[in-house]
Design a protein around this motif. Structure first.
Motif, mmCIF file in Angstrom:
data_model
loop_
_atom_site.group_PDB
_atom_site.id
_atom_site.type_symbol
_atom_site.label_atom_id
_atom_site.label_comp_id
_atom_site.label_asym_id
_atom_site.label_seq_id
_atom_site.Cartn_x
_atom_site.Cartn_y
_atom_site.Cartn_z
ATOM 1 N N ALA A 87 0.826 -1.208 0.000
ATOM 2 C CA ALA A 87 0.000 0.000 0.000
ATOM 3 C C ALA A 87 0.859 1.256 0.000
ATOM 4 O O ALA A 87 0.533 2.242 -0.678
ATOM 5 N N ALA A 88 1.961 1.238 0.742
ATOM 6 C CA ALA A 88 2.831 2.407 0.809
ATOM 7 C C ALA A 88 3.453 2.732 -0.550
ATOM 8 O O ALA A 88 3.704 3.903 -0.854
ATOM 9 N N LEU A 89 3.668 1.707 -1.373
ATOM 10 C CA LEU A 89 4.272 1.936 -2.688
ATOM 11 C C LEU A 89 3.260 2.394 -3.729
ATOM 12 O O LEU A 89 3.572 3.226 -4.577
ATOM 13 N N VAL A 90 2.053 1.835 -3.678
ATOM 14 C CA VAL A 90 1.086 2.170 -4.728
ATOM 15 C C VAL A 90 0.379 3.493 -4.453
ATOM 16 O O VAL A 90 -0.171 4.107 -5.369
ATOM 17 N N ALA A 91 0.377 3.946 -3.208
ATOM 18 C CA ALA A 91 -0.285 5.213 -2.886
ATOM 19 C C ALA A 91 0.372 6.359 -3.655
ATOM 20 O O ALA A 91 1.590 6.557 -3.585
ATOM 21 N N GLY A 92 -0.412 7.085 -4.417
ATOM 22 C CA GLY A 92 0.109 8.204 -5.187
ATOM 23 C C GLY A 92 0.854 7.823 -6.444
ATOM 24 O O GLY A 92 1.390 8.693 -7.141
ATOM 25 N N SER A 93 0.907 6.529 -6.772
ATOM 26 C CA SER A 93 1.586 6.084 -7.989
ATOM 27 C C SER A 93 0.604 6.058 -9.162
ATOM 28 O O SER A 93 -0.551 6.466 -9.034
ATOM 29 N N ASP A 94 1.069 5.533 -10.295
ATOM 30 C CA ASP A 94 0.193 5.450 -11.475
ATOM 31 C C ASP A 94 -0.560 4.123 -11.541
ATOM 32 O O ASP A 94 -1.147 3.789 -12.575
ATOM 33 N N VAL A 95 -0.579 3.338 -10.449
ATOM 34 C CA VAL A 95 -1.245 2.029 -10.453
ATOM 35 C C VAL A 95 -2.749 2.225 -10.551
ATOM 36 O O VAL A 95 -3.369 2.852 -9.687
ATOM 37 N N ARG A 96 -3.342 1.683 -11.614
ATOM 38 C CA ARG A 96 -4.784 1.819 -11.851
ATOM 39 C C ARG A 96 -5.578 0.755 -11.093
ATOM 40 O O ARG A 96 -6.725 0.990 -10.702
ATOM 41 N N ALA A 97 -4.991 -0.431 -10.933
ATOM 42 C CA ALA A 97 -5.699 -1.520 -10.261
ATOM 43 C C ALA A 97 -4.717 -2.637 -9.940
ATOM 44 O O ALA A 97 -3.627 -2.726 -10.539
ATOM 45 N N ILE A 98 -5.106 -3.479 -8.985
ATOM 46 C CA ILE A 98 -4.370 -4.686 -8.628
ATOM 47 C C ILE A 98 -5.262 -5.873 -8.961
ATOM 48 O O ILE A 98 -6.428 -5.919 -8.554
#
Length: 272
Positions: free
Chosen positions: A181-192
């Protein structure tokens, strides 16, 4: 951004020596049926989120052969990650042949689908129900996400970074969801995108959607007090991704026009 179609398969649980799951389910035929059904959807990519094998069965060479044929016939990449039923290293170089790069382990791969970056993560844990993304993988993912992709990123992993709706599956998800969660927060990840629970579901990891695909092999009744098998047909998910939205719906081979000959052709590859 043009709309992209993603066919999401999971938990094929392929067996060796002709063994049927629960004595009555042929997982090879179910995979072949799902790939035949995918042809009618004209996908831009097919992803398979782990448990390719059942209980460590030595089937990965045959599975890679069928997925390579699907990649050719569908005209799109097929991306595969391992699950807890796949021995370490079993998703090797014969899989993910369209990858742009490889991370700390062979199944950590990066793909480009018309500007959409798809990142495969190996949450592995062979013979363990709970998954883990170790520090080397987290560091690799951090470096990747430091640069945005034109159409954003999708993450693939086997173990959902959240609890199951079903109490019978409690404690079987990702061991360290906070680190992810700490890595994907604010990133360009649209979905997991993930699997493992043999149940369709959707949730969020902070503000990132999480979509769980049904199993291609068999599914669990989420409302049963214990694990009750549902086995009427092969299931998968279909995702439509645009600049404005990410939508995922379950689909079954029973909803598609039959492609019996294509199914038989896939099965013949394993026998050849």
């Amino acid at each position: 951004m043009d709309q992209l179609t993603i066919v999401h398969l999971s938990d094929t649980h392929l067996t060796d020596d002709g063994r049927l799951l629960y004595g009555r389910i042929n997982p090879w035929r179910r995979l072949a049926q799902a790939l035949s059904a995918a042809e009618q959807l004209a996908p831009d990519v097919v992803v398979l989120t782990g448990d390719v094998a059942d209980r460590g069965a030595e089937i990965h060479a045959d599975a890679a052969k069928i997925l390579a044929e699907a990649q050719y016939l569908l005209g799109c990449p097929v991306i595969t990650i391992p699950g807890n039923h796949d021995p370490a290293g079993s998703i090797g170089s014969e899989f993910n042949t369209t990858r742009l790069s490889t991370g700390p382990y062979p199944a950590n791969t990066v793909h480009d689908i018309d500007g959409l970056r798809i990142i495969g993560l190996d949450s592995g844990g062979f013979q363990l129900s709970q998954g883990n993304i170790d520090p080397a993988q987290l560091a690799w993912l951090d470096r990747l996400l430091s640069v945005s992709a034109p159409k954003g990123s999708l993450l693939l992993l086997h173990h959902p970074p959240l609890e199951s709706f079903s109490p019978a599956l409690a404690g079987r998800g990702l061991q360290n969801p906070q680190a992810l969660a700490a890595l994907v927060a604010g990133s360009d990840v649209r979905a997991i995108l993930c699997g493992h629970y043999h149940q369709t579901g959707a949730s969020q990891l902070l503000n990132v959607p999480v979509f769980m695909a049904p199993a291609t092999s068999y599914n669990m009744n989420p409302f049963a007090p214990s694990e009750v098998i549902q086995e009427n047909c092969s299931w998968f998910s279909v995702m439509r991704l645009s600049a404005a939205s990410v939508v995922s719906v379950p689909a079954s081979t029973a909803q598609m026009l039959p492609l019996h000959q294509r199914t038989e052709n896939y099965l013949a590859l394993r026998r050849s």
